[in-house]
Design a protein around this motif. Structure first.
Motif, PDB file in Angstrom:
ATOM      1  N   VAL A 111      25.292  35.919  -7.924  1.00 31.60           N
ATOM      2  CA  VAL A 111      24.991  36.887  -7.668  1.00 31.60           C
ATOM      3  C   VAL A 111      23.734  35.933  -7.585  1.00 31.60           C
ATOM      4  O   VAL A 111      22.667  36.319  -6.974  1.00 31.60           O
ATOM      5  N   ASN A 112      23.234  34.848  -8.469  1.00 31.18           N
ATOM      6  CA  ASN A 112      22.258  34.436  -8.241  1.00 31.18           C
ATOM      7  C   ASN A 112      21.691  33.494  -6.864  1.00 31.18           C
ATOM      8  O   ASN A 112      20.214  33.264  -7.395  1.00 31.18           O
ATOM      9  N   ASP A 113      22.783  33.406  -6.484  1.00 28.05           N
ATOM     10  CA  ASP A 113      21.939  32.569  -5.362  1.00 28.05           C
ATOM     11  C   ASP A 113      21.676  32.971  -4.199  1.00 28.05           C
ATOM     12  O   ASP A 113      21.003  32.670  -2.929  1.00 28.05           O
ATOM     13  N   ALA A 114      21.719  34.630  -4.379  1.00 30.06           N
ATOM     14  CA  ALA A 114      20.857  35.277  -3.197  1.00 30.06           C
ATOM     15  C   ALA A 114      19.736  34.803  -2.146  1.00 30.06           C
ATOM     16  O   ALA A 114      20.003  34.857  -1.395  1.00 30.06           O
ATOM     17  N   PRO A 115      19.104  34.899  -3.569  1.00 33.62           N
ATOM     18  CA  PRO A 115      17.425  34.764  -2.794  1.00 33.62           C
ATOM     19  C   PRO A 115      17.888  32.883  -2.578  1.00 33.62           C
ATOM     20  O   PRO A 115      17.148  33.609  -1.240  1.00 33.62           O
ATOM     21  N   LYS A 145      16.717  33.213   2.031  1.00 30.35           N
ATOM     22  CA  LYS A 145      16.212  32.806   2.469  1.00 30.35           C
ATOM     23  C   LYS A 145      16.180  30.961   3.533  1.00 30.35           C
ATOM     24  O   LYS A 145      15.725  31.167   4.033  1.00 30.35           O
ATOM     25  N   ALA A 146      17.337  31.009   3.304  1.00 30.19           N
ATOM     26  CA  ALA A 146      17.818  29.467   4.451  1.00 30.19           C
ATOM     27  C   ALA A 146      17.741  30.039   5.634  1.00 30.19           C
ATOM     28  O   ALA A 146      17.649  31.234   5.456  1.00 30.19           O
ATOM     29  N   ASN A 147      17.661  29.375   6.505  1.00 29.64           N
ATOM     30  CA  ASN A 147      17.196  29.533   7.940  1.00 29.64           C
ATOM     31  C   ASN A 147      18.802  29.940   8.168  1.00 29.64           C
ATOM     32  O   ASN A 147      19.413  31.348   8.966  1.00 29.64           O
ATOM     33  N   ILE A 148      20.064  29.603   7.946  1.00 33.11           N
ATOM     34  CA  ILE A 148      21.679  29.825   8.051  1.00 33.11           C
ATOM     35  C   ILE A 148      22.219  29.848   6.415  1.00 33.11           C
ATOM     36  O   ILE A 148      22.545  29.088   5.776  1.00 33.11           O
ATOM     37  N   GLY A 149      22.504  30.922   5.643  1.00 31.87           N
ATOM     38  CA  GLY A 149      23.140  30.819   4.006  1.00 31.87           C
ATOM     39  C   GLY A 149      24.026  31.357   4.672  1.00 31.87           C
ATOM     40  O   GLY A 149      25.135  32.243   5.132  1.00 31.87           O
ATOM     41  N   VAL A 150      25.427  30.563   3.871  1.00 29.18           N
ATOM     42  CA  VAL A 150      26.748  30.544   3.927  1.00 29.18           C
ATOM     43  C   VAL A 150      27.410  31.109   2.575  1.00 29.18           C
ATOM     44  O   VAL A 150      27.158  30.087   2.084  1.00 29.18           O
ATOM     45  N   ALA A 151      27.871  31.727   2.529  1.00 29.33           N
ATOM     46  CA  ALA A 151      28.707  32.115   1.431  1.00 29.33           C
ATOM     47  C   ALA A 151      29.802  31.680   1.329  1.00 29.33           C
ATOM     48  O   ALA A 151      30.637  31.549   2.129  1.00 29.33           O
ATOM     49  N   MET A 152      30.530  32.005  -0.197  1.00 37.59           N
ATOM     50  CA  MET A 152      31.442  31.777  -0.254  1.00 37.59           C
ATOM     51  C   MET A 152      32.929  32.780   0.129  1.00 37.59           C
ATOM     52  O   MET A 152      32.248  34.051  -0.494  1.00 37.59           O
ATOM     53  N   GLY A 153      33.910  32.581   0.753  1.00 35.94           N
ATOM     54  CA  GLY A 153      34.697  34.105   0.596  1.00 35.94           C
ATOM     55  C   GLY A 153      35.262  34.137  -0.591  1.00 35.94           C
ATOM     56  O   GLY A 153      35.366  35.493  -0.774  1.00 35.94           O
ATOM     57  N   SER A 154      35.482  33.380  -1.961  1.00 37.89           N
ATOM     58  CA  SER A 154      35.632  33.760  -3.068  1.00 37.89           C
ATOM     59  C   SER A 154      34.413  34.017  -3.820  1.00 37.89           C
ATOM     60  O   SER A 154      34.856  34.583  -4.727  1.00 37.89           O
ATOM     61  N   GLY A 155      33.627  34.115  -3.026  1.00 36.07           N
ATOM     62  CA  GLY A 155      32.375  34.365  -4.324  1.00 36.07           C
ATOM     63  C   GLY A 155      32.053  36.041  -4.512  1.00 36.07           C
ATOM     64  O   GLY A 155      32.361  36.882  -4.029  1.00 36.07           O
ATOM     65  N   THR A 156      30.679  36.161  -4.856  1.00 37.30           N
ATOM     66  CA  THR A 156      30.556  38.171  -5.266  1.00 37.30           C
ATOM     67  C   THR A 156      30.046  37.996  -3.843  1.00 37.30           C
ATOM     68  O   THR A 156      29.862  38.106  -2.665  1.00 37.30           O
ATOM     69  N   VAL A 203      27.322  40.535  -3.828  1.00 38.19           N
ATOM     70  CA  VAL A 203      26.196  40.497  -3.510  1.00 38.19           C
ATOM     71  C   VAL A 203      26.163  38.584  -2.744  1.00 38.19           C
ATOM     72  O   VAL A 203      25.213  38.618  -1.552  1.00 38.19           O
ATOM     73  N   ALA A 204      26.647  37.775  -3.028  1.00 37.24           N
ATOM     74  CA  ALA A 204      25.927  36.601  -2.321  1.00 37.24           C
ATOM     75  C   ALA A 204      26.790  36.826  -0.791  1.00 37.24           C
ATOM     76  O   ALA A 204      25.756  36.445   0.367  1.00 37.24           O
ATOM     77  N   LYS A 205      27.645  37.309  -0.741  1.00 37.65           N
ATOM     78  CA  LYS A 205      27.713  37.540   0.884  1.00 37.65           C
ATOM     79  C   LYS A 205      26.999  38.928   1.622  1.00 37.65           C
ATOM     80  O   LYS A 205      27.287  38.431   2.867  1.00 37.65           O
ATOM     81  N   GLU A 206      26.801  39.408   0.770  1.00 39.72           N
ATOM     82  CA  GLU A 206      25.211  40.674   1.573  1.00 39.72           C
ATOM     83  C   GLU A 206      24.266  39.501   2.098  1.00 39.72           C
ATOM     84  O   GLU A 206      23.810  40.020   3.348  1.00 39.72           O
ATOM     85  N   ALA A 207      23.923  39.057   0.848  1.00 42.27           N
ATOM     86  CA  ALA A 207      22.909  38.105   1.743  1.00 42.27           C
ATOM     87  C   ALA A 207      22.670  36.816   2.457  1.00 42.27           C
ATOM     88  O   ALA A 207      21.634  36.675   3.134  1.00 42.27           O
ATOM     89  N   ALA A 208      23.845  36.833   2.782  1.00 39.20           N
ATOM     90  CA  ALA A 208      24.451  36.011   3.308  1.00 39.20           C
ATOM     91  C   ALA A 208      24.233  36.011   5.141  1.00 39.20           C
ATOM     92  O   ALA A 208      25.070  36.854   5.217  1.00 39.20           O
ATOM     93  N   ASP A 209      24.622  34.825   5.961  1.00 39.55           N
ATOM     94  CA  ASP A 209      24.523  35.151   7.080  1.00 39.55           C
ATOM     95  C   ASP A 209      26.263  34.676   7.719  1.00 39.55           C
ATOM     96  O   ASP A 209      26.882  34.787   8.731  1.00 39.55           O
ATOM     97  N   VAL A 210      26.462  34.049   7.500  1.00 40.12           N
ATOM     98  CA  VAL A 210      28.155  33.769   7.210  1.00 40.12           C
ATOM     99  C   VAL A 210      28.737  33.659   6.112  1.00 40.12           C
ATOM    100  O   VAL A 210      28.892  32.861   5.486  1.00 40.12           O
ATOM    101  N   VAL A 211      30.663  34.589   6.111  1.00 38.49           N
ATOM    102  CA  VAL A 211      31.641  34.307   5.361  1.00 38.49           C
ATOM    103  C   VAL A 211      32.103  33.254   5.652  1.00 38.49           C
ATOM    104  O   VAL A 211      33.124  33.240   7.016  1.00 38.49           O
ATOM    105  N   LEU A 212      32.170  31.697   4.496  1.00 40.86           N
ATOM    106  CA  LEU A 212      33.227  30.594   4.482  1.00 40.86           C
ATOM    107  C   LEU A 212      34.392  31.069   3.982  1.00 40.86           C
ATOM    108  O   LEU A 212      34.208  31.189   2.104  1.00 40.86           O
TER     109      LEU A 212
END
Length: 488
Positions: free
Chosen positions: A210-214, A218-229, A231-240
């Motif tokens: 959750v804390n990684d969301a900001p 902000k990053a040009n490309i946000g990459v969230a982990m598939g096992s992540g929260t 919130v992180a997936k919603e904030a990211a551009d790509v889900v790994l």
């Protein structure tokens, strides 16, 4: 993290050590956390069945032991505890983790994935600088980074404490050189991303919490982990989905291949269409008959932009795809020789087709075949243009390699499309039913031979232009594109 246990409900075996520490207390607080910070929270040491005061020498010895583990790339936790007379209230929760009795260390090996080292090495050759941002001990982070090839064994590591007093200007200078950050908070991650972007870098940030969301946002490309929260997936551009850094690198390569194929088709299609426009527009001004009838132009577009375009779209990556500098996001698709190719090759092909039409018209006139010229000239230009486009498609498979090095292997779909286009072209010229539809007549061996000669000549010109372009735009490794990874 701290858990509180009621000693009266614990089993006999579990009470043995705890009783020595808790004394007459009815509860026992058990705390685990980062080893280097836990040492500062402890006031006593449990060893040899007795609790003794934790003096300066003991603290130094524990820190040496912690550094010994972390320098080997291990993650180290410390375990401590103390007795409580009563369950702590919400106001006293913080005091539970002070004045603890040190119990021991737990060192864990969390080795990187086998493919991570190769992925990092590929990043290096592709002009991508991986950066590790982690909450681990600085020595652990440095050891893992050195093992992966992200940084040298003696590389500088910046911690969260180092980041706090830094001004934005100082941080912008530091991120140019430092590739390992340890003991950082979410706020620090955001500052690092912002500093890199101020320096003009393109930043891809990975995260799962959750804390990684900001930082992901902000990053040009946000990459969230598939096992992540979520919130992180919603904030990211790509889900790994597989949580694998190597997948990011593979995606970069695939993106480069797709972009190269788009550029390849744009170069091939527009230059060919420029030639067709000139073939249609210029001859009437020179007193020549129409060199291409409308249905021929439509059919030519079907062959080149249709069949051959599909084949080019699945061209495999070239060897230097992940060895060249990244293209700037603001760079035009016509850059790096594409525009020059269109501006030079298009008119040359157009002039060549007009010359073919003129020579065919003159040959028909001299042989008293002027009545047939109305069909012979368009058929000759139509067929020559088709042969030229077929050989151009072979040359366009690589921006740098000559056609004799790319050969006929590696793209069976394109090879199949070339054969299909050739057969369709010959059918239009020689099948009686199609002759009536496309207004063509059969060409004898002499005309076909000259069409092949012109096509080979166009291929030679293409290869010369390719060699010149390769010299003007040499390959190189850039330092402007970055991938950020917390977990290798």
């Amino acid at each position: 993290m701290t858990t509180v246990h009621e000693l009266a409900s614990a089993g006999t075996e579990a009470l043995v050590g705890f009783r020595e520490i808790a004394g007459t207390a009815g509860y026992f607080a058990l705390t685990k956390g980062a080893a280097d910070t836990m040492v500062d929270r402890c006031g006593a040491l449990f060893a040899d069945g007795a609790v003794t005061s934790l003096n300066v020498g003991d603290r130094a010895r524990l820190r040496e032991e912690i550094e010994s583990f972390t320098s080997k790339g291990m993650r180290v936790l410390a375990v401590a505890g103390k007795g409580l007379d009563a369950l702590p209230s919400s106001k006293d929760e913080e005091s539970v983790e002070d004045n603890l009795v040190f119990l021991g260390l737990v060192a864990m090996v969390d080795p990187p994935r086998a493919e991570a080292r190769d992925a990092v090495a590929t990043c290096r050759t592709a002009g991508i600088r991986p950066v590790m941002i982690t909450g681990d001990h600085p020595l652990t982070a440095r050891a893992i980074a050195a093992d992966l090839g992200i940084a040298s064994p003696a590389a500088r590591v910046i911690t969260g404490r180092d980041l706090d007093p830094m001004t934005p200007e100082e941080l912008c200078g530091a991120v140019r050189e430092v590739s390992v950050y340890a003991r950082v908070s979410p706020e620090h991650k955001l500052r690092i991303v912002e500093a890199l972007q101020v320096n003009g870098e393109i930043v891809a940030m990975t995260g799962d919490g959750v804390n990684d969301a900001p930082a992901l946002k902000k990053a040009n490309i946000g990459v969230a982990m598939g096992s992540g929260t979520d919130v992180a997936k919603e904030a990211a551009d790509v889900v790994l989905l597989d949580d694998n850094f190597a997948t990011i690198v593979a995606a970069v390569e695939e993106g480069r291949v797709v972009y190269d194929n788009v550029r390849r088709f744009v170069q091939f299609s527009i230059s060919g269409n420029v030639a067709k426009v000139l073939v249609v527009a210029i001859p009437p001004l020179l007193g020549l008959p129409l060199l291409l009838v409308p249905i021929m132009i439509l059919f030519s577009n079907l062959l080149t932009d249709g069949l051959l375009g599909l084949g080019m779209g699945v061209e495999r990556p070239e060897r230097d795809t992940m060895r060249r500098r990244p293209y700037a996001p603001t760079e035009s698709i016509f850059s790096r020789g594409i525009g020059m190719h269109i501006a030079i090759i298009g008119p040359i092909l157009g002039a060549a087709m007009i010359l073919v039409g003129y020579l065919t018209f003159e040959a028909a006139r001299r042989s008293d075949q002027l009545p047939e010229a109305q069909q012979l000239v368009p058929t000759m230009v139509f067929t020559t243009l088709a042969f030229v486009q077929l050989l151009r498609a072979l040359s366009a498979r690589s921006f740098r390699k000559p056609v004799w090095r790319t050969g006929f292997r590696g793209n069976p779909i394109l090879m199949g499309m070339l054969v299909a286009a050739l057969l369709l072209q010959l059918a239009v010229v020689y099948v009686p039913f199609l002759q009536g539809v496309f207004e063509t007549i059969g060409l004898n061996a002499t005309f076909i031979g000259w069409a092949i000669v012109v096509a080979v000549g166009a291929l030679v010109i293409m290869e010369i232009a390719k060699a010149i372009s390769a010299r003007i735009y040499p390959l190189g490794i850039a330092e402007s594109s970055m991938v950020r990874s917390e977990n290798a």
